[in-house]
Design a protein around this motif. Sequence first.
Motif, PDB file in Angstrom:
ATOM      1  N   ARG A 143       0.681  -1.115  -0.164  1.00  0.00           N
ATOM      2  CA  ARG A 143      -0.045  -0.059  -0.094  1.00  0.00           C
ATOM      3  C   ARG A 143       0.875   1.249   0.010  1.00  0.00           C
ATOM      4  N   ALA A 144       1.816   1.240   0.761  1.00  0.00           N
ATOM      5  CA  ALA A 144       2.998   2.395   0.826  1.00  0.00           C
ATOM      6  C   ALA A 144       3.540   2.793  -0.653  1.00  0.00           C
ATOM      7  N   ARG A 145       3.751   1.597  -1.206  1.00  0.00           N
ATOM      8  CA  ARG A 145       4.258   1.731  -2.383  1.00  0.00           C
ATOM      9  C   ARG A 145       3.550   1.936  -3.695  1.00  0.00           C
ATOM     10  N   ARG A 146       2.116   1.861  -3.272  1.00  0.00           N
ATOM     11  CA  ARG A 146       0.988   1.862  -4.233  1.00  0.00           C
ATOM     12  C   ARG A 146       0.866   0.947  -5.450  1.00  0.00           C
ATOM     13  N   ILE A 147       1.352  -0.203  -4.898  1.00  0.00           N
ATOM     14  CA  ILE A 147       1.251  -1.129  -6.077  1.00  0.00           C
ATOM     15  C   ILE A 147       0.109  -2.060  -5.980  1.00  0.00           C
ATOM     16  N   GLY A 148      -0.766  -2.467  -6.780  1.00  0.00           N
ATOM     17  CA  GLY A 148      -1.826  -3.110  -7.180  1.00  0.00           C
ATOM     18  C   GLY A 148      -2.949  -2.728  -6.071  1.00  0.00           C
ATOM     19  N   ARG A 149      -4.206  -3.322  -6.042  1.00  0.00           N
ATOM     20  CA  ARG A 149      -5.211  -3.039  -5.386  1.00  0.00           C
ATOM     21  C   ARG A 149      -5.600  -4.285  -4.460  1.00  0.00           C
TER      22      ARG A 149
END
Length: 279
Positions: A143-149
């Motif tokens: 989530r911190a790296r904004r990878i995937g959902r």
Amino acid sequence: ETFLRAEGFTDIRYVKAAGGFSAPQMIARGEVDFGTSWGGTIVYHLDAGLPITAVGGLHPGCYELFAHEPIRSISELKGRRVGIQTLASSGHLYLSIIARHVGLDPEEDIEWVVPSSGDAMELFAEGQTDAFLAFPPEPQELRARRIGRVILNTIMDRPWSQYFCCMIYGNRAWVREHPIATKRFLRAVFKSADFCSAEPRNAAQLLVDGGFAQNYDYALQTIEEVPYQYWHEYDSEDSLRFYALRLHEVGMISSNPNQILADGTDWRFVNELRRELKA
């Protein structure tokens, strides 16, 4: 550790294990006395004949299923590449029954990818797999790296949120021969769970100070999100039976679920402690 010492334990050692798959084997061999794993992993190893005994549930939740666009539901994993640490790892077993729950055949419909590096999260981050079932601190990092959902959160999404995720188990002979110490150990663990609920910031700092977590923010997020207090409410036997039935349905265990529970569990300690620690 403070709670363990308060219960009279003086020789306390933390033994490193290479993931959830190896821990039950180490406990079965007597190299470790107690551990916690996802309930389905315990069932899987009981089915394989390991001399371990489940003694209580710790908390529900903590796994999150991440996927890349355009995937927005579990059913859309059909024909997709899914990264796992190893075959029969907790992630592989858990996601298999999750897939079966929505009508997929986990053996035929999903391409399981085991990275040579052993880092399934980074394989997902690089876009080489379509989905990944993450376990703390992996969800916090993704989530911190904004990878995937996130397409499934076992803390919130039914039916998974209604059962214990992590459960406590020990070496079968040790539990049988040391019932008083087993209960004292469990009392310390449950007091620790209550401490996490009451003082998450202090609990996160203790994890970092002890070298068990590297990132304070990730540790705090995990402790604040996981409903540790539910050990007072959820039924340990119900949870282990649920996973045994699901794994049997998907063909990952061959033993009768009722027999697994009869041979591989001892709930007397947790039942007594739920009454004693109710206040």
